[in-house]
Design a protein around this motif. Structure first.
Motif, mmCIF file in Angstrom:
data_model
loop_
_atom_site.group_PDB
_atom_site.id
_atom_site.type_symbol
_atom_site.label_atom_id
_atom_site.label_comp_id
_atom_site.label_asym_id
_atom_site.label_seq_id
_atom_site.Cartn_x
_atom_site.Cartn_y
_atom_site.Cartn_z
ATOM 1 N N HIS A 1 42.939 47.686 29.801
ATOM 2 C CA HIS A 1 43.541 47.203 28.564
ATOM 3 C C HIS A 1 44.729 46.301 28.857
ATOM 4 N N THR B 1 43.504 52.353 20.715
ATOM 5 C CA THR B 1 43.946 52.927 21.987
ATOM 6 C C THR B 1 45.021 53.974 21.761
ATOM 7 N N VAL C 1 48.195 54.006 29.131
ATOM 8 C CA VAL C 1 47.249 52.963 28.710
ATOM 9 C C VAL C 1 46.359 52.571 29.892
#
Length: 794
Positions: free
Chosen positions: A539, A398, A535
């Motif tokens: 997630h 990520t 983010v």
């Protein structure tokens, strides 16, 4: 929205307290102005002296701009009752909170004092509006020219347009029948009591793009919402429509017996509007919504402390009589993991345990995360159960994906790595080159050959060049070059690992002529990354069942997940083992600076709208403390949409506020809060600048202390209730109306009666009642819910 000066005491107001001010007047009201200067030249200083020539005259025209036919929607901080909400609002006076404290007083009204606002809130029902049937709040969208066009049936305002307003500019307006307008509109001498200014500490609120100066203006309606009478069915809701209207140009009809000149309706500019439903019983009160957070998703029972962590509900028990496999599943789920489909590199389909950065437990930090160079090295495998843990690998990927997707950051990171490589090469050549003479004593060696040549020029070289040549004393031979290293790569690696190289590179990170220029943008981006700004939400919460509607969930921030996230971002641009080693040298310093940037990020964001040149620069020269254990909460509720500036306060065991690292809306109904530390108590409350106005169910309000000094033997804080039985009946001061649903305050009667009641309650004269005094008495006690730690009750 016009700019306003920053409140000098913005953060000195205690959290939860407010300052009330009658108004906040601009230095010069909006409008078109002319400055004229005349200069007369005389033959002598005496005023009667002969005039020479013709007097000189100069004229300068200018306009003080302010909103007139529309306002910026970002100026609206809060609406009460909330838009599209339903609840028991019959005893609440609707009001609007504006982020611009000057706005209500920026325009003057003819025949009124400077302290009279040009704005008012009108509360209406559908049958009290004409036209606009296609809009939810019955507004009509047109141009300024179309709005001002004469209409024999509609009374238009006598509105002098400013120079910056064009007839083609868009605007919204509403029509109110002339039979309704006198009942609901305030009188010219009442308007000043229906607006005031508030100061509040905004440190416990999300940053919504408003002017973070801690000053707000509040416009209050003079009418209580229409609602079905007591005893009606619970679902008998009444739609109420609220319009923030401009009264400019309508001053002549703001009287008891207005002359509408034969018109059947009045046209009013609508600057903001919303609607809500008033029910006999509450459906969307703050208290009802807040108490709902303490129950299980189905509402059948109160939730336990364990059920308020951010995790799934386990189908199995972690007890001794549970089969081993099911007990393993229970332990994983209780630790915050979620089983998700996992496709291996070899193409096999299986499942993997995944846990995001927000966990119900605090994992122990592990060093292998900060040294990982690939995501695969962070995949965990449990051979006893044949299961994978892909949490940290996902975090690494990520971070890498987010870095690659942000082209400016990737460019800054590559430039920083190239600059670090050049510095390391320079240090290595300096240490190994025979052309740079060693320096005697503790004097530092010149970093480059060019610098060494400069040192020669500063010495006796020029003197030697000017002297006659000396006879050679012997045969000259050039110096022998040093032998080439047997393994250049190994020697370079050994040098980069040395304490000398590490200290020199670390020192260069803080030097203006070193790596600091390239490091600063990298650190700022990584600071936001540590706060999870870019983010994806999936997630953070991989399963919707972890955060059901109308729920509050607490969590710890996993330091390993965050380290892997940053490691993935820093891995961009590493192409060789030399790059990897170089990254490890600076990684610790970069991570520490990124953590400091994360600690200061919220304060930077709160100050950014002001752009105050007097504020100290926000640079790594003023390091912020590195956050410790980061904890927080996720709130998914109508509280977030209904109270967008909801106050969230976390306190430690000593009762001191914990620093807020981040408080943001992830969606209209989801709020994320990150705190620096483990809170002993968390409180969710109505915002200070958004307190409700109104009366209790019996139409009474408790009278509050208005004197700073003791009186009648009592020493009460300013604003404290004078006593449980010291009350005042507001509903005794309503305008006469044949319609029971039209309950409008008669401010002209209310103010003197309230002043007399306050004088009697205090035992002394408290002075004239102003807008802030009326707000202090009419404000309803803000509601809040408090969640304590394990040592206390909820």
């Amino acid at each position: 929205m016009s700019p306003s000066p920053r409140h000098p005491d913005r953060d000195t107001i205690p959290l939860g307290d407010i300052e009330l001010h009658d108004h906040y007047l601009p230095a010069l009201p909006a409008g078109d102005y002319r400055i004229e200067a005349t200069h007369t030249l005389r033959t002598a200083p005496d005023e009667n002296a002969q005039v020479v020539g013709v007097p000189s005259r100069a004229v300068q025209r200018f306009t003080v701009h302010a909103p007139q036919v529309a306002i910026d929607t970002t100026a609206v901080v809060a609406r009460q009752p909330p838009e599209a909400s339903g609840g028991r609002f019959a005893e609440v006076l609707p009001h609007l909170v504006l982020g611009d404290p000057l706005l209500p007083w920026e325009r003057p009204l003819r025949g009124a004092s400077r302290t009279t606002p040009w704005l008012a809130l009108l509360v209406l029902t559908d049958d009290q509006l004409t036209g606009g049937t296609t809009a939810p709040t019955r507004t009509v969208s047109t141009t300024v020219g179309g709005f001002l066009a004469p209409d024999p049936a509609v009374l238009k305002p006598d509105l002098p347009l400013e120079a910056d307003i064009g007839l083609d500019d868009p605007c919204d307006w509403v029509q109110v029948p002339t039979t309704v307008f006198p009942e609901v509109a305030p009188r010219l001498d009442e308007i000043r009591y229906l607006a005031h200014c508030r100061g509040a500490n905004t440190g416990d609120r999300p940053i919504l793009g408003i002017e973070e100066d801690g000053l707000f203006s509040v416009v209050v309606a003079n009418r209580f919402p229409a609602a079905a009478p007591p005893g009606s069915p619970p679902d008998a809701g009444t739609k109420n429509i609220v319009h923030l209207v401009s009264l400019e140009g309508h001053e002549r009809i703001l009287v008891d017996d207005p002359d509408f000149q034969g018109r059947t309706s009045v046209a009013l500019l609508s600057l903001c509007s919303w609607s809500f439903w008033a029910y006999p019983d509450g459906k969307a009160h703050f208290r009802d919504l807040a108490e709902g957070l303490t129950r299980t998703p189905d509402g059948s029972r109160p939730a336990t402390r364990e059920e308020m962590w951010l995790r799934l509900a386990s189908p199995y028990q972690d007890t001794g009589d549970t089969p081993a496999a099911r007990r393993q599943v229970a332990r994983r789920i209780n630790d915050g993991y979620v089983p998700l489909p996992y496709l291996t590199r070899s193409g096999e389909t299986t499942y993997g345990w995944y846990r995001g950065p927000l966990t119900p437990v605090l994992p122990l930090a592990t060093d292998r995360v900060t040294t990982a160079t690939t995501a695969d090295s962070l995949i965990g495998y449990d051979p006893a159960w044949g299961s994978f843990d892909v949490s940290l690998a996902t975090a690494f990927e990520t971070g890498r994906a987010l870095a690659l997707a942000d082209a400016p950051f990737a460019q800054h990171l590559i430039a920083f790595k190239h600059a670090t490589r050049d510095l390391a090469d320079t240090l290595y050549h300096q240490a190994t080159s025979s052309h740079l003479p060693p320096d005697p004593g503790e004097r530092q060696r010149p970093p480059t050959a060019r610098a060494a040549f400069g040192t020669l020029l500063d010495g006796h070289l020029l003197t030697a060049l000017g002297a006659p040549p000396a006879s050679p004393g012997g045969t000259w031979s050039p110096p022998a070059p040093p032998p080439p290293p047997s393994n250049p790569t190994q020697e370079l690696s050994a040098f980069l690992r040395s304490d000398t190289a590490r200290s020199a590179v670390t020192r260069a990170l803080d030097e203006d002529d070193g790596l600091k220029e390239h490091l600063t943008p990298v650190v700022k981006w990584l600071g936001r990354l540590l706060l999870l700004h870019p983010v994806p939400f999936t997630h953070l919460v991989p399963d919707e069942r972890m955060l059901p509607p109308e729920s509050l969930r607490f969590f710890h921030a996993d330091p390993n997940w965050l380290d892997a996230l940053v490691g993935g971002a820093l891995s961009v641009g590493a192409q060789s083992s030399r790059d990897t080693l170089q990254d490890r040298i600076v990684a610790a310093a970069v991570r520490a600076r990124a953590a400091s940037e994360a600690a200061r990020h919220r304060d930077t964001e709160r100050d950014r709208p002001n752009e105050n040149p007097a504020d100290p620069p926000d640079t790594p020269d003023t390091p912020a403390p590195v956050p410790g254990s980061v904890c927080g909460l996720l709130l998914r509720s109508a509280l977030v949409s209904g109270w967008p500036n909801l106050a969230v306060r976390a306190r430690d065991r000593a009762g001191e506020p914990l620093p807020v690292l981040r408080m943001d809306h992830l969606s209209p109904t989801v709020l994320l809060c990150l705190f620096d530390g483990v809170p002993a108590a968390v409180e969710l409350g109505e915002p200070q600048e958004g307190f409700r106005f109104g009366v209790e169910d019996d139409g009474l309000i408790p009278l509050r202390n208005m004197l700073r000094s003791p009186h009648s033997g009592r020493d009460l804080p300013l604003g404290e209730q004078l006593g449980p039985d010291v009350t005042f009946s507001v509903l005794d001061h309503l305008r006469p109306s044949a319609d029971g649903q039209v309950r409008v305050l008669d401010v002209g009667s209310l103010i003197p009666a309230l002043a007399a009641a306050l004088d009697a309650a205090h035992g002394t004269a408290v002075g004239p009642i102003g807008p802030a005094d009326l707000a202090l008495q009419m404000v309803r006690v803000p509601e809040a819910i408090r969640f304590n730690g394990p040592e206390g009750g909820r």
